[in-house]
Scaffold this motif. Structure first.
Motif, PDB file in Angstrom:
ATOM      1  N   VAL A 103      41.782  40.714  66.461  1.00 24.18           N
ATOM      2  CA  VAL A 103      42.699  41.698  67.049  1.00 24.18           C
ATOM      3  C   VAL A 103      43.863  41.961  66.096  1.00 24.18           C
ATOM      4  CG1 VAL A 103      44.310  42.136  68.952  1.00 24.18           C
ATOM      5  CG2 VAL A 103      42.068  41.143  69.419  1.00 24.18           C
ATOM      6  N   ILE A 109      38.580  45.189  70.927  1.00 27.47           N
ATOM      7  CA  ILE A 109      38.311  43.978  71.693  1.00 27.47           C
ATOM      8  C   ILE A 109      36.958  44.125  72.371  1.00 27.47           C
ATOM      9  CG2 ILE A 109      39.114  42.536  73.597  1.00 27.47           C
ATOM     10  CD1 ILE A 109      41.891  44.131  72.405  1.00 27.47           C
ATOM     11  N   LEU A 165      41.565  49.367  70.422  1.00 27.39           N
ATOM     12  CA  LEU A 165      42.901  48.949  69.990  1.00 27.39           C
ATOM     13  C   LEU A 165      43.705  50.145  69.499  1.00 27.39           C
ATOM     14  CD1 LEU A 165      44.074  46.067  69.879  1.00 27.39           C
ATOM     15  CD2 LEU A 165      43.762  46.168  67.432  1.00 27.39           C
ATOM     16  N   HIS A 168      48.989  47.015  67.259  1.00 27.46           N
ATOM     17  CA  HIS A 168      49.020  45.559  67.349  1.00 27.46           C
ATOM     18  C   HIS A 168      50.162  45.001  66.514  1.00 27.46           C
ATOM     19  CE1 HIS A 168      47.186  45.016  63.333  1.00 27.46           C
ATOM     20  NE2 HIS A 168      46.495  46.100  63.632  1.00 27.46           N
TER      21      HIS A 168
END
Length: 180
Positions: A103, A109, A165, A168
């Motif tokens: 990640v 994910i 995603l 992050h």
């Protein structure tokens, strides 16, 4: 999404556009309005800037700080800094410890990372929902994403991409503290 954070244009938006952004954020994250946080993050009387980025991304900036971003005409997502300040603003999913390095490298994910022992689906969410991604044994969120399956489908199918995603920790947007 934000391997590098590049801005191709940064303009102050008209008040009608700012109201539209506020309304969209309020609709997606009612917790912010119910707890009086929306006025702190997106004040009505302050100018809002929107930075255009490659890949059809746009970032809402208030007081020089990125607060929300979206794919043009799509969901608005909080930046990680905003999410860390207000962790209850969106549904939470927790990955197992094995998913952390992937990640933080920007990988989507996968279902097994959310259904294995150590992982937890704190909230039931439908397909296409914005979610905060936490890691097993960690207190703060490590990513935000968009679900590709509902949590029920994730448990049932248990393979493939569960969450796309969007942003992050340690990506280009995270490293950007302010935009002039």
């Amino acid at each position: 999404m934000f391997k590098k954070f590049e801005v191709s244009g940064n303009n102050q938006v008209k008040s009608s556009v700012a109201r539209g952004v506020r309304a969209a954020v309020c609709e997606q994250y009612p917790w912010l309005d119910q707890n009086g946080v929306l006025e702190v993050l997106l004040p009505k009387k302050e100018p809002m800037f929107v930075a255009k980025c490659p890949g059809y991304m746009q970032v809402a900036i208030v007081h020089g700080t990125p607060v929300f971003f979206s794919e043009r005409e799509g969901h608005w997502f909080p930046t990680m800094r905003v999410l860390h300040q207000y962790p209850d603003m969106m549904p939470k999913l927790r990955t197992d410890a094995g998913a952390i390095k992937f990640v933080l490298s920007g990988a989507n994910i996968m279902c097994p990372g959310l259904t294995s022992p150590g992982a937890t689906m704190h909230d039931e969410v439908p397909e296409g929902a914005a979610v905060a991604i936490y890691a097993e044994g960690k207190e703060h969120a490590m990513a935000v994403g968009l679900t590709k399956l509902s949590t029920a489908q994730m448990r049932e199918v248990n393979k493939g991409v569960a969450v796309e995603l969007m942003h992050h920790l340690n990506d280009g947007l995270w490293k950007t503290h302010s935009i002039a």
